[in-house]
Enzyme design. Structure first.
Site, short mmCIF file in Angstrom:
data_model
loop_
_atom_site.label_atom_id
_atom_site.label_comp_id
_atom_site.label_asym_id
_atom_site.label_seq_id
_atom_site.Cartn_x
_atom_site.Cartn_y
_atom_site.Cartn_z
N HIS A 123 0.84 -1.22 0.00
CA HIS A 123 0.00 0.00 0.00
C HIS A 123 0.86 1.24 0.00
O HIS A 123 0.40 2.33 0.36
CB HIS A 123 -0.95 -0.01 1.21
CG HIS A 123 -2.07 -1.00 1.05
ND1 HIS A 123 -2.90 -1.37 2.07
CD2 HIS A 123 -2.48 -1.70 -0.03
CE1 HIS A 123 -3.77 -2.27 1.63
NE2 HIS A 123 -3.54 -2.49 0.35
N CYS A 134 5.41 15.25 -14.29
CA CYS A 134 6.72 14.82 -14.83
C CYS A 134 7.26 13.60 -14.11
O CYS A 134 8.36 13.12 -14.41
CB CYS A 134 7.72 15.98 -14.76
SG CYS A 134 8.24 16.40 -13.09
N SER A 197 -7.07 -7.89 9.47
CA SER A 197 -8.44 -8.46 9.44
C SER A 197 -8.67 -9.25 8.16
O SER A 197 -9.69 -9.91 8.00
CB SER A 197 -9.46 -7.32 9.55
OG SER A 197 -9.34 -6.46 8.41
N1 APR Z 1 -2.04 -7.72 18.03
C1 APR Z 1 -2.66 -8.54 17.13
N2 APR Z 1 -3.72 -8.16 16.37
C2 APR Z 1 -4.16 -6.89 16.54
C3 APR Z 1 -3.57 -5.98 17.45
C4 APR Z 1 -2.47 -6.45 18.21
N3 APR Z 1 -1.85 -5.66 19.11
N4 APR Z 1 -4.26 -4.79 17.37
C5 APR Z 1 -5.24 -4.97 16.44
N5 APR Z 1 -5.17 -6.22 15.95
C6 APR Z 1 -5.99 -6.82 14.89
C7 APR Z 1 -7.44 -6.38 14.90
O1 APR Z 1 -8.23 -7.29 15.65
C8 APR Z 1 -7.80 -6.42 13.40
O2 APR Z 1 -8.42 -7.66 13.05
O3 APR Z 1 -5.45 -6.36 13.68
C9 APR Z 1 -6.46 -6.32 12.68
C10 APR Z 1 -6.30 -5.02 11.91
O4 APR Z 1 -7.24 -5.05 10.86
P1 APR Z 1 -7.56 -3.70 10.07
O5 APR Z 1 -7.78 -2.60 11.05
O6 APR Z 1 -8.64 -4.03 9.08
O7 APR Z 1 -6.20 -3.36 9.31
P2 APR Z 1 -5.65 -4.04 7.98
O8 APR Z 1 -6.02 -5.48 7.92
O9 APR Z 1 -4.22 -3.70 7.91
O10 APR Z 1 -6.46 -3.22 6.84
C11 APR Z 1 -6.05 -3.42 5.51
O11 APR Z 1 -7.46 -1.59 4.84
O12 APR Z 1 -8.25 0.56 4.99
C12 APR Z 1 -7.33 -0.23 4.36
O13 APR Z 1 -5.34 0.60 3.46
C13 APR Z 1 -5.92 0.22 4.67
O14 APR Z 1 -3.95 -1.17 4.73
C14 APR Z 1 -5.26 -1.03 5.23
C15 APR Z 1 -6.17 -2.14 4.74
#
Ligand code: APR
Length: 248
Positions: A123, A134, A197
């Site tokens: 990303h 350019c 997620s």
């Molecule tokens: N340890 C383990 N898991 C964790 C922790 C932690 N300390 N904190 C949060 N999580 C988990 C949450 O339960 C969640 O399922 O990490 C996951 C994060 O999921 P998202 O918030 O959906 O992030 P991500 O999967 O990176 O999203 C993908 O979505 O909006 C776009 O561009 C954005 O790159 C991002 C993409």
């Protein structure tokens, strides 16, 4: 705690037995560095910020003043964070030859800061920006300084075109890093998902191509049923314990 120790031991064995393990990380690996993720109930960024309003190609083109104020503030905050023990543990596993690459959805650069070498930032990242006319590259700080000085949208000193950060915005095509990351997964024999997620395509498709899948995530993901090991806990202590078990 006992279950987790047994699961970490199983994951360590999977890692030791693999010859091409790759990690796939998301915003959840950076929450212990103080950065909000996107979808955690109550704290996820997308609960307060509409991503399409600030961080999309449409916002960049039609509402540059929004993009270069709130959007850039969101991005700028990410650059101050420091890697946590999960990032550091993945870097130590790579250094020991136990992990061949990290594929990350994160733009915070924390895997680089932790010392990981083969990082596929699918990303984008916050180290630079480019001119949309350019294509010349500028440091992110140049872009941010111009915007902060009221030059909205910030313009290229060479040709006057509009500058933008090298992050993948909603509406952008996926960068070459994604194709390279997909090849990395196809060539792997273990994919270790940490803190994602797994809901956002096309990255969310990658785990289905993994020979062996392991997931460390606070909450359930759509792939839990396909994973050989699933640990619903904090990435920091789990990945640190994993590295200790594999490298000891
Ligand atoms: N340890 C383990 N898991 C964790 C922790 C932690 N300390 N904190 C949060 N999580 C988990 C949450 O339960 C969640 O399922 O990490 C996951 C994060 O999921 P998202 O918030 O959906 O992030 P991500 O999967 O990176 O999203 C993908 O979505 O909006 C776009 O561009 C954005 O790159 C991002 C993409």
């Amino acid at each position: 705690m006992m279950a987790e120790t047994a699961d970490v031991a199983r994951l360590a064995r999977l890692l030791r037995e693999s010859s091409h393990a790759v990690a796939l990380t998301g915003a959840g690996i950076s929450t212990e560095s103080g950065l909000p993720d996107f979808r955690s109930p109550g704290t996820g960024l997308w609960e307060t910020v509409d991503p399409m309003a600030y961080l999309s190609t449409e916002a960049l083109e039609r509402r540059p003043e929004l993009f270069y104020s709130t959007g850039m503030e969101l991005l700028g905050a990410l650059r101050e964070a420091q890697p946590n023990r999960a990032h550091l543990a993945l870097a130590s596993l790579e250094k020991a030859g136990r992990l061949k690459a990290v594929i990350t959805q994160n733009i915070d650069g924390l895997h680089h800061k932790a010392g990981s070498q083969r990082v596929f930032e699918v990303h984008g990242h916050l180290r630079s920006g480019h001119c949309q006319r350019c294509r010349s590259t500028v440091a992110f700080s140049v872009l941010a300084d111009k915007a902060r000085a009221g030059e909205v949208p910030p313009r290229c000193d060479r040709c006057g075109g509009v500058l933008r950060p090298d992050v993948v915005l909603f509406g952008d095509p996926m960068p070459e890093a994604f194709d390279l990351a997909a090849r990395e997964v196809l060539g792997s024999d273990l994919l270790l998902v940490v803190g994602s997620s797994l809901q956002v395509a096309p990255v969310a498709y990658l785990p289905q191509y993994a020979t062996n899948l392991a997931i460390v995530n606070l909450t359930p993901t759509p792939y839990d049923g396909l994973a050989g090991v699933v640990i619903h806990d904090q990435a920091g202590p789990v990945i640190e314990a994993l590295a200790q078990a594999v490298l000891s």
